[in-house]
Design a protein around this motif. Structure first.
Motif, short mmCIF file in Angstrom:
data_model
loop_
_atom_site.label_atom_id
_atom_site.label_comp_id
_atom_site.label_asym_id
_atom_site.label_seq_id
_atom_site.Cartn_x
_atom_site.Cartn_y
_atom_site.Cartn_z
N VAL A 327 0.85 -1.20 0.00
CA VAL A 327 0.00 0.00 0.00
C VAL A 327 0.89 1.26 0.00
N VAL A 328 1.99 1.20 0.73
CA VAL A 328 2.95 2.33 0.76
C VAL A 328 3.54 2.53 -0.65
N PHE A 329 3.94 1.43 -1.31
CA PHE A 329 4.50 1.54 -2.66
C PHE A 329 3.48 2.11 -3.65
N ALA A 330 2.23 1.68 -3.50
CA ALA A 330 1.17 2.18 -4.39
C ALA A 330 1.07 3.70 -4.27
N ALA A 331 1.14 4.20 -3.04
CA ALA A 331 1.07 5.66 -2.82
C ALA A 331 2.26 6.38 -3.47
N ILE A 332 3.46 5.79 -3.36
CA ILE A 332 4.67 6.39 -3.97
C ILE A 332 4.52 6.47 -5.49
N PHE A 333 4.01 5.40 -6.10
CA PHE A 333 3.81 5.38 -7.56
C PHE A 333 2.80 6.45 -7.99
N LEU A 334 1.71 6.57 -7.21
CA LEU A 334 0.69 7.57 -7.55
C LEU A 334 1.26 8.98 -7.50
N LEU A 335 2.04 9.26 -6.46
CA LEU A 335 2.58 10.62 -6.28
C LEU A 335 3.70 10.94 -7.27
N GLY A 336 4.51 9.91 -7.62
CA GLY A 336 5.70 10.20 -8.44
C GLY A 336 5.58 9.83 -9.90
N ARG A 337 4.34 9.51 -10.35
CA ARG A 337 4.22 8.92 -11.70
C ARG A 337 4.67 9.84 -12.83
N HIS A 338 4.59 11.17 -12.65
CA HIS A 338 5.02 12.08 -13.73
C HIS A 338 6.53 12.34 -13.68
N TRP A 339 7.11 12.18 -12.48
CA TRP A 339 8.54 12.49 -12.32
C TRP A 339 9.44 11.29 -12.63
N PHE A 340 9.04 10.09 -12.18
CA PHE A 340 9.90 8.91 -12.36
C PHE A 340 10.40 8.70 -13.79
N PRO A 341 9.52 8.80 -14.83
CA PRO A 341 10.00 8.53 -16.19
C PRO A 341 11.11 9.49 -16.65
N ALA A 370 0.05 0.69 -12.51
CA ALA A 370 1.04 -0.06 -11.73
C ALA A 370 0.88 0.18 -10.23
N ALA A 371 0.43 1.37 -9.86
CA ALA A 371 0.21 1.69 -8.44
C ALA A 371 -0.77 0.69 -7.82
N PHE A 372 -1.82 0.36 -8.59
CA PHE A 372 -2.83 -0.56 -8.05
C PHE A 372 -2.37 -2.01 -8.07
N PHE A 373 -1.56 -2.36 -9.10
CA PHE A 373 -1.20 -3.78 -9.12
C PHE A 373 -0.05 -4.13 -8.18
N GLN A 374 0.55 -3.11 -7.55
CA GLN A 374 1.56 -3.40 -6.51
C GLN A 374 1.00 -4.38 -5.47
N ILE A 375 -0.24 -4.08 -5.03
CA ILE A 375 -0.84 -4.84 -3.93
C ILE A 375 -1.10 -6.29 -4.38
N SER A 376 -1.73 -6.45 -5.55
CA SER A 376 -2.02 -7.80 -6.06
C SER A 376 -0.74 -8.58 -6.30
N ASP A 377 0.26 -7.91 -6.90
CA ASP A 377 1.50 -8.58 -7.29
C ASP A 377 2.26 -9.07 -6.05
N GLY A 378 2.36 -8.19 -5.04
CA GLY A 378 3.06 -8.56 -3.82
C GLY A 378 2.38 -9.73 -3.11
N LEU A 379 1.06 -9.66 -2.98
CA LEU A 379 0.34 -10.71 -2.26
C LEU A 379 0.40 -12.05 -2.97
N GLN A 380 0.26 -12.03 -4.32
CA GLN A 380 0.24 -13.33 -5.01
C GLN A 380 1.58 -14.04 -4.89
N VAL A 381 2.70 -13.29 -4.94
CA VAL A 381 4.02 -13.96 -4.89
C VAL A 381 4.31 -14.48 -3.48
N VAL A 382 3.82 -13.79 -2.44
CA VAL A 382 4.07 -14.23 -1.06
C VAL A 382 3.22 -15.46 -0.74
N VAL A 383 1.96 -15.47 -1.18
CA VAL A 383 1.11 -16.66 -0.94
C VAL A 383 1.70 -17.86 -1.70
#
Length: 455
Positions: A327-341, A370-383
């Motif tokens: 959830v923290v990573f999702a927030a970082i992606f949302l806030l930095g999406r225009h700057w990161f590229p 990508a901000a939203f799929f952080q959560i799904s991606d992290g959970l599926q690999v840990v399970v």
């Protein structure tokens, strides 16, 4: 209630942080490669993306297969059976070396496919020589994986991290010298990046063996192998765990590779933007990968001890920790999406300004998804890691196939190539596949652990 889970956080992080740093090391090298190659132009960046798409598919099979070693070693460690741990490493090493050589050969056979994939011709021409060297680097990489998975099975996650850090320093240094021809070295462009990758992976496998051999605790495990005595039963056990694990990773990596190829059909700017978003997402994914190893090791230990209630509680504490971090990573992606590229491209390059601006605009849209799929991606690999710790691999393989290829890819293909969503549509498909995978894998874990507790 929550304290039941949160009291495990410190140990879970202690076990997983070296794995996370080691994995981040791999992606940091890709990040450095992309930034250095990006200075050469968008065609070069797209060529590295295309070349790596072949390598990543092969690498996913190798890394996925090697994960079979960890639960076997963790179970042997839980049961205090050193001979079984050494046998798992020896047979795993033999199988990983054979697999590395086979995958190298397979890439060489598949290389001509690049000409038939509707990719930009200048991109294909640049990717060909790059691919030869990076494909050969799979052999030392998959041998390294055998030692890494063994070390992690004994809950010793630091040594693979040290080897990876050394390899990264070598890789980034050689890249700088050989891509741009600095300090009198030959200017080799993207082939220089491939030379750096190969050299660093050879050093990485030599260094981890040296580290383990020096430690008294591991010396008996990693020396005096009798390779003449190969047991069919152990080989079959590793293959029966490793092959489905390899397929699970293959199904996921292949859908992301499919996204690279679909983006290439849309043009080099879409492909370059896809590469940027993928590189950033893969960095946060490594946190999930590290926690996945913690889940696999701790569940494997509890399986060896036959303590099923504790097994379920510990696994769920890792799922909960993963959710919070993602959830923290999702927030970082949302806030930095225009700057990161803008980190990846030379914004002041007048000649390529129009291309670069288009890449930045597309990449920002992809990072929103990508901000939203952080959560799904992290959970599926840990399970998935927890299920591997239970040595349950066949049904999860079927689940990953259904999620990525019957749900995710058709959505990516349709929205990407047949609607105005284009690149964003490809990533909506990825999000759908990852979410379906996370939900179905968790239901499977819940079903199995309840059954173990009631039996």
């Amino acid at each position: 209630m929550f304290q039941n889970y949160t009291k495990e956080f410190a140990y879970n992080l202690r076990l997983s942080y070296p794995v996370i740093l080691g994995m981040l090391g791999h992606t940091f090298v890709a990040f450095a490669d992309n930034i250095m190659v990006g200075q050469l132009g968008t065609a070069e960046l797209a060529a590295v993306s295309l070349g790596n798409s072949f390598v990543f598919i092969a690498m996913s099979l190798g890394i996925g297969f090697s994960t079979a070693i960890t639960p076997l070693v963790a179970e042997a460690d839980g049961a205090k059976d050193q001979a079984a741990g050494k046998t798992a490493l020896k047979h795993g090493l033999v199988l990983c070396t054979m697999l590395g050589l086979s995958l190298f050969g397979l890439i060489l056979v598949c290389k001509p496919l690049m000409h038939h994939m509707k990719q930009p011709p200048e991109v294909v021409e640049l990717a060909m020589p790059y691919l030869d060297l990076v494909a050969f680097s799979l052999v030392p990489l998959i041998m390294f994986q055998a030692f890494k998975q063994f070390s992690e099975g004994l809950s010793q996650t630091k040594y693979p991290m040290y080897a990876t850090i050394l390899a990264n320093v070598v890789n980034v240094t050689l890249n700088y010298l050989l891509i741009f021809g600095s300090f009198g070295f030959p200017k080799m462009g993207i082939v220089g990046a491939a030379v750096g990758t190969l050299a660093s992976r050879v050093i990485m496998v030599a260094f981890i063996w040296f580290l383990l051999k020096r430690k008294k605790k591991f010396e008996s495990y990693v020396t005096h192998f009798n390779f003449k005595k190969i047991e069919k039963k152990v080989m079959n056990k590793i293959i029966s765990l490793g092959f489905p694990s390899a397929l699970q990773m293959f199904f996921e990596v292949a859908i992301f590779t499919g996204a690279v190829w679909l983006s290439g059909v849309l043009g080099k700017n879409s492909q370059a933007a896809n590469q940027i978003a993928l590189n950033l997402s893969s960095m946060t994914f490594m946190v999930g990968m590290g926690l996945s190893v913690a889940a696999m090791v701790r569940v494997g230990n509890q399986k060896g001890l036959r303590n099923h209630k504790e097994l379920k509680r510990i696994a769920e504490s890792i799922f909960f920790l993963t959710f919070i971090l993602e959830v923290v990573f999702a927030a970082i992606f949302l806030l930095g999406r225009h700057w990161f590229p803008t980190i990846y491209l030379d914004v002041d390059d007048i000649a390529n300004q129009a291309d670069n601006m288009e890449v930045i605009i597309i990449a920002a849209k992809l990072l929103l998804v990508a901000a939203f799929f952080q959560i799904s991606d992290g959970l599926q690999v840990v399970v998935l890691g927890a299920l591997r710790g239970l040595q349950d691999v066949k049904i999860p393989t079927l689940i990953t196939f259904v999620a990525y290829w019957l749900i995710g890819f058709p959505i990516s293909f349709y929205l990407g190539l047949h609607t105005s969503f284009e690149s964003t549509g490809i990533w909506i498909g990825l999000l759908s596949g990852l979410t379906a995978s996370a939900v179905m894998l968790y239901l499977r874990f819940n079903f199995l652990t309840k059954k173990l507790i009631t039996d």
